[in-house]
Write a protein that holds these residues in place. Sequence first.
Motif, mmCIF file in Angstrom:
data_model
loop_
_atom_site.group_PDB
_atom_site.id
_atom_site.type_symbol
_atom_site.label_atom_id
_atom_site.label_comp_id
_atom_site.label_asym_id
_atom_site.label_seq_id
_atom_site.Cartn_x
_atom_site.Cartn_y
_atom_site.Cartn_z
ATOM 1 N N VAL A 63 -16.485 -12.188 3.649
ATOM 2 C CA VAL A 63 -16.088 -13.437 3.830
ATOM 3 C C VAL A 63 -14.413 -13.240 3.921
ATOM 4 O O VAL A 63 -13.880 -14.077 5.001
ATOM 5 C CB VAL A 63 -16.268 -14.425 2.463
ATOM 6 C CG1 VAL A 63 -15.360 -15.697 2.785
ATOM 7 C CG2 VAL A 63 -17.687 -14.810 2.292
ATOM 8 N N PHE A 64 -13.755 -12.496 3.082
ATOM 9 C CA PHE A 64 -12.148 -12.283 3.182
ATOM 10 C C PHE A 64 -12.018 -11.621 4.743
ATOM 11 O O PHE A 64 -10.882 -11.984 5.151
ATOM 12 C CB PHE A 64 -11.847 -11.406 2.178
ATOM 13 C CG PHE A 64 -11.120 -12.264 0.925
ATOM 14 C CD1 PHE A 64 -10.101 -12.950 0.932
ATOM 15 C CD2 PHE A 64 -12.185 -12.553 0.055
ATOM 16 C CE1 PHE A 64 -9.704 -13.717 -0.082
ATOM 17 C CE2 PHE A 64 -11.619 -13.408 -0.987
ATOM 18 C CZ PHE A 64 -10.495 -13.871 -1.215
ATOM 19 N N GLY A 65 -12.552 -10.466 5.063
ATOM 20 C CA GLY A 65 -12.463 -10.074 6.351
ATOM 21 C C GLY A 65 -12.509 -10.815 7.448
ATOM 22 O O GLY A 65 -11.841 -10.938 8.328
ATOM 23 N N THR A 66 -13.266 -12.007 7.349
ATOM 24 C CA THR A 66 -13.618 -12.915 8.429
ATOM 25 C C THR A 66 -12.220 -13.785 8.398
ATOM 26 O O THR A 66 -11.746 -14.066 9.590
ATOM 27 C CB THR A 66 -14.748 -14.129 8.194
ATOM 28 O OG1 THR A 66 -15.890 -13.040 8.185
ATOM 29 C CG2 THR A 66 -14.978 -14.873 9.415
ATOM 30 N N ASP A 87 -12.514 -3.586 0.800
ATOM 31 C CA ASP A 87 -13.253 -2.196 1.448
ATOM 32 C C ASP A 87 -12.336 -1.919 2.685
ATOM 33 O O ASP A 87 -11.341 -2.416 3.120
ATOM 34 C CB ASP A 87 -14.724 -2.546 1.664
ATOM 35 C CG ASP A 87 -14.670 -3.874 2.728
ATOM 36 O OD1 ASP A 87 -13.698 -4.138 3.337
ATOM 37 O OD2 ASP A 87 -15.858 -4.146 2.862
ATOM 38 N N VAL A 88 -12.751 -0.803 3.344
ATOM 39 C CA VAL A 88 -12.003 -0.253 4.517
ATOM 40 C C VAL A 88 -12.211 -1.378 5.479
ATOM 41 O O VAL A 88 -11.223 -1.466 6.432
ATOM 42 C CB VAL A 88 -12.675 0.906 4.748
ATOM 43 C CG1 VAL A 88 -14.176 0.991 5.431
ATOM 44 C CG2 VAL A 88 -11.943 1.722 5.932
ATOM 45 N N MET A 89 -13.045 -1.942 5.795
ATOM 46 C CA MET A 89 -13.093 -3.052 6.986
ATOM 47 C C MET A 89 -11.924 -4.075 6.834
ATOM 48 O O MET A 89 -11.362 -4.574 7.778
ATOM 49 C CB MET A 89 -14.567 -3.716 7.147
ATOM 50 C CG MET A 89 -15.593 -2.664 7.329
ATOM 51 S SD MET A 89 -17.116 -3.694 7.795
ATOM 52 C CE MET A 89 -16.730 -4.669 9.010
ATOM 53 N N THR A 90 -11.694 -4.726 5.453
ATOM 54 C CA THR A 90 -10.751 -5.452 5.049
ATOM 55 C C THR A 90 -9.303 -5.174 5.487
ATOM 56 O O THR A 90 -8.370 -5.649 5.861
ATOM 57 C CB THR A 90 -10.861 -5.910 3.716
ATOM 58 O OG1 THR A 90 -12.220 -6.588 3.386
ATOM 59 C CG2 THR A 90 -10.097 -7.191 3.251
ATOM 60 N N TYR A 91 -9.141 -3.844 4.875
ATOM 61 C CA TYR A 91 -7.965 -3.018 5.055
ATOM 62 C C TYR A 91 -7.566 -2.888 6.721
ATOM 63 O O TYR A 91 -6.517 -3.267 7.033
ATOM 64 C CB TYR A 91 -7.959 -1.911 4.553
ATOM 65 C CG TYR A 91 -7.360 -1.714 3.066
ATOM 66 C CD1 TYR A 91 -6.147 -1.942 3.001
ATOM 67 C CD2 TYR A 91 -8.364 -1.507 2.141
ATOM 68 C CE1 TYR A 91 -5.780 -2.000 1.454
ATOM 69 C CE2 TYR A 91 -7.924 -1.391 0.851
ATOM 70 C CZ TYR A 91 -6.399 -1.517 0.670
ATOM 71 O OH TYR A 91 -5.873 -1.534 -0.816
ATOM 72 N N ASP A 130 -1.595 1.870 0.540
ATOM 73 C CA ASP A 130 -2.084 1.375 -0.906
ATOM 74 C C ASP A 130 -3.762 1.523 -0.473
ATOM 75 O O ASP A 130 -4.288 1.911 -1.689
ATOM 76 C CB ASP A 130 -1.961 -0.156 -0.373
ATOM 77 C CG ASP A 130 -2.540 -0.919 -1.645
ATOM 78 O OD1 ASP A 130 -2.070 -0.736 -2.646
ATOM 79 O OD2 ASP A 130 -3.362 -1.776 -1.329
ATOM 80 N N MET A 131 -4.157 1.730 0.398
ATOM 81 C CA MET A 131 -5.541 2.162 0.448
ATOM 82 C C MET A 131 -5.904 3.412 0.025
ATOM 83 O O MET A 131 -6.942 3.545 -0.332
ATOM 84 C CB MET A 131 -6.385 1.689 1.968
ATOM 85 C CG MET A 131 -5.814 2.560 3.334
ATOM 86 S SD MET A 131 -6.522 1.918 4.747
ATOM 87 C CE MET A 131 -8.361 2.169 4.535
ATOM 88 N N VAL A 132 -5.193 4.368 0.634
ATOM 89 C CA VAL A 132 -5.537 5.726 0.119
ATOM 90 C C VAL A 132 -5.320 5.907 -1.282
ATOM 91 O O VAL A 132 -6.094 6.761 -1.694
ATOM 92 C CB VAL A 132 -4.606 6.654 0.993
ATOM 93 C CG1 VAL A 132 -4.469 8.053 0.475
ATOM 94 C CG2 VAL A 132 -4.737 6.472 2.451
ATOM 95 N N SER A 153 -10.920 5.585 1.734
ATOM 96 C CA SER A 153 -10.655 6.416 2.894
ATOM 97 C C SER A 153 -10.549 5.600 4.094
ATOM 98 O O SER A 153 -11.503 5.029 4.533
ATOM 99 C CB SER A 153 -11.643 7.423 2.900
ATOM 100 O OG SER A 153 -11.717 8.259 1.759
ATOM 101 N N PRO A 154 -9.456 5.960 5.069
ATOM 102 C CA PRO A 154 -9.314 5.507 6.328
ATOM 103 C C PRO A 154 -10.450 5.970 7.199
ATOM 104 O O PRO A 154 -10.900 7.322 6.901
ATOM 105 C CB PRO A 154 -7.968 5.862 6.853
ATOM 106 C CG PRO A 154 -7.217 6.217 5.322
ATOM 107 C CD PRO A 154 -8.185 6.795 4.502
#
Length: 267
Positions: free
Chosen positions: A101-104, A132-136, A158-160, A165-166
Amino acid sequence: MDGYVKQGKLVEAIKVMDEMEDNGVGANEVTYGVMIEAYCKEKKSGEAVNLLDDMVEKRYIPSSALCCKVIDVLCCEGKVEDACELWKRLLKKNCTPDNAVFGTLIYWLCKKGEVWEARKLFDQFETNEPPDVMTYNVLISGMCEVGELCEAGRLWDDMVEKGCSPNSFTYNVLIKGFCKIGKAKEGIKILDEMFEKGCLPNKSTYAMLIEGLCDSGEEAEITRVISMAMSRGDIDSDSWDLFLTKVVGDLDTGESVLNRILLENAD
């Protein structure tokens, strides 16, 4: 009702739902889901939102996929603010939206150019659930598109730091971002890290980087990129086609350059 919806007969499906209400048969989670999806399919965002609100009022919890469909149809109609308001209402009703939802929402805010609104939304979400990686990726891509490379870098760090993982998409959007602002040589550093992390580039990676190097007058660096790729192995045929076109087709000394690269990387 579901049968009518599958046949594309929305009016008939609505009549069935109305008859249910007239006969004291309340809609359940399945009923709401079927009708909301039907409204979304017909691009009737207002009706879909009203029914979703009604569903939540009746204490039914909509699935993430259902929320995404409603938000997506709102945003497709340019009603991004309405989609954000819907998200806030869901939160108040203890419906906690997930990464999908947030990614959208973040995707559509970025597409509209409102990357800092997307960043605020991201920060609010981060307090409830790890992105998650998709949101990032969606937010990093949005930042790169508007030239906010420093902020994209902070999100990367921040994600790392949080153990996310990218992937190849993350690397590609950063390379594209640096190329877009004329810093394609920075993209080579990202390519090198990509190799170090075992994340294989593809034709798109090389195409963006080579085009960026050409645009910034750094054609000589193309041979460095090819040498890096050859030394790491695993080059697909599409990437080879791209290399041969650029080296042999674009450089006056293409043949000798290619021979030198092949010799340098010979076993």
